[in-house]
Motif scaffolding. Structure first.
Motif, short mmCIF file in Angstrom:
data_model
loop_
_atom_site.label_atom_id
_atom_site.label_comp_id
_atom_site.label_asym_id
_atom_site.label_seq_id
_atom_site.Cartn_x
_atom_site.Cartn_y
_atom_site.Cartn_z
N UNK A 64 8.37 -57.41 -6.88
CA UNK A 64 9.09 -57.81 -5.68
C UNK A 64 10.58 -57.63 -5.91
N UNK A 65 11.33 -57.73 -4.82
CA UNK A 65 12.79 -57.69 -4.90
C UNK A 65 13.29 -59.10 -4.61
N UNK A 66 13.94 -59.70 -5.59
CA UNK A 66 14.50 -61.04 -5.42
C UNK A 66 15.70 -60.93 -4.47
N UNK A 67 15.76 -61.76 -3.43
CA UNK A 67 16.84 -61.67 -2.44
C UNK A 67 18.22 -61.90 -3.05
N UNK A 68 19.24 -61.35 -2.40
CA UNK A 68 20.63 -61.52 -2.84
C UNK A 68 21.32 -62.65 -2.09
N UNK A 69 20.72 -63.11 -0.98
CA UNK A 69 21.35 -64.15 -0.15
C UNK A 69 20.39 -65.30 0.10
N UNK A 70 20.97 -66.45 0.44
CA UNK A 70 20.18 -67.62 0.79
C UNK A 70 19.84 -67.57 2.27
N UNK A 71 19.05 -68.54 2.71
CA UNK A 71 18.71 -68.62 4.13
C UNK A 71 19.94 -68.96 4.97
N UNK A 72 21.01 -69.46 4.34
CA UNK A 72 22.27 -69.73 5.03
C UNK A 72 23.20 -68.52 4.98
N UNK A 73 22.72 -67.38 4.51
CA UNK A 73 23.47 -66.13 4.40
C UNK A 73 24.63 -66.23 3.41
N UNK A 74 24.45 -67.03 2.36
CA UNK A 74 25.43 -67.13 1.28
C UNK A 74 24.89 -66.37 0.08
N UNK A 75 25.77 -65.80 -0.73
CA UNK A 75 25.35 -65.04 -1.90
C UNK A 75 24.72 -65.98 -2.93
N UNK A 76 23.61 -65.52 -3.54
CA UNK A 76 22.98 -66.28 -4.63
C UNK A 76 23.77 -66.00 -5.89
N UNK A 77 24.16 -67.06 -6.56
CA UNK A 77 24.95 -66.91 -7.78
C UNK A 77 24.08 -67.27 -8.98
N UNK A 78 24.00 -66.37 -9.92
CA UNK A 78 23.29 -66.67 -11.17
C UNK A 78 21.79 -66.49 -11.06
N UNK A 79 21.10 -67.20 -11.93
CA UNK A 79 19.65 -67.08 -12.07
C UNK A 79 18.97 -68.16 -11.24
N UNK A 80 17.88 -67.79 -10.57
CA UNK A 80 17.06 -68.75 -9.84
C UNK A 80 15.66 -68.75 -10.44
N UNK A 81 14.84 -69.71 -10.07
CA UNK A 81 13.49 -69.82 -10.62
C UNK A 81 12.47 -69.39 -9.58
N UNK A 82 11.66 -68.41 -9.95
CA UNK A 82 10.56 -67.98 -9.08
C UNK A 82 9.31 -68.73 -9.51
N UNK A 83 8.54 -69.19 -8.54
CA UNK A 83 7.28 -69.86 -8.82
C UNK A 83 6.14 -68.91 -8.46
N UNK A 84 5.30 -68.63 -9.43
CA UNK A 84 4.13 -67.78 -9.22
C UNK A 84 2.95 -68.72 -8.95
N UNK A 85 2.32 -68.55 -7.80
CA UNK A 85 1.21 -69.42 -7.39
C UNK A 85 -0.09 -68.63 -7.34
N UNK A 86 -1.19 -69.34 -7.47
CA UNK A 86 -2.50 -68.72 -7.37
C UNK A 86 -3.34 -69.55 -6.41
N UNK A 87 -4.03 -68.88 -5.52
CA UNK A 87 -4.94 -69.55 -4.58
C UNK A 87 -6.33 -68.97 -4.78
N UNK A 88 -7.33 -69.81 -4.65
CA UNK A 88 -8.71 -69.36 -4.75
C UNK A 88 -9.33 -69.39 -3.36
#
Length: 120
Positions: A64-88
């Protein structure tokens, strides 16, 4: 002997109306309102739009491509945490729809995660 330059009263009176007119203009320009106040940002990244999965044997690779902006249209600074989920499927009604299996630090841009499937 040195002579001092002292402005006469007529020269001072000539600049006084100009200075008096310029002062309110300077204050009016300096007091601009920045706009209505905004609520603090939640720093939520935009939704990933290009998630793909590739299964090889008992392993799944997500791209995937990690977004560069937040939902408020502000630049993401630094590292964020992605959560990988699994559904059955079919999901029992008593369990959550998605179980988090991995937390992954990611930066904006192309990202990937490898996950081994659980034994059957």
């Amino acid at each position: 002997m040195k002579s001092l330059l002292i402005p006469s009263r007529s020269q001072t009176r000539r600049w006084l109306p100009l200075a008096a007119a310029a002062l309110p203009i300077v204050f009016a320009l300096g007091c601009a309102s920045p706009g209505p106040p905004h609520a603090p940002s939640l720093n939520l990244p935009e939704v990933v739009k290009d998630l793909t999965a590739e299964r090889v044997g008992d392993s799944v690779t997500l791209h995937w491509t990690t977004p560069e902006k937040t939902t408020d249209h502000l630049a993401i600074k630094g590292i964020i945490t992605a959560e990988i989920c699994r559904a059955t499927l079919p999901a029992p009604t008593s369990t959550p729809a998605c179980t988090v299996v991995k937390h992954l630090p990611v930066k904006s841009g192309p990202s990937q995660a490898d996950e081994a499937l659980p034994p059957r």
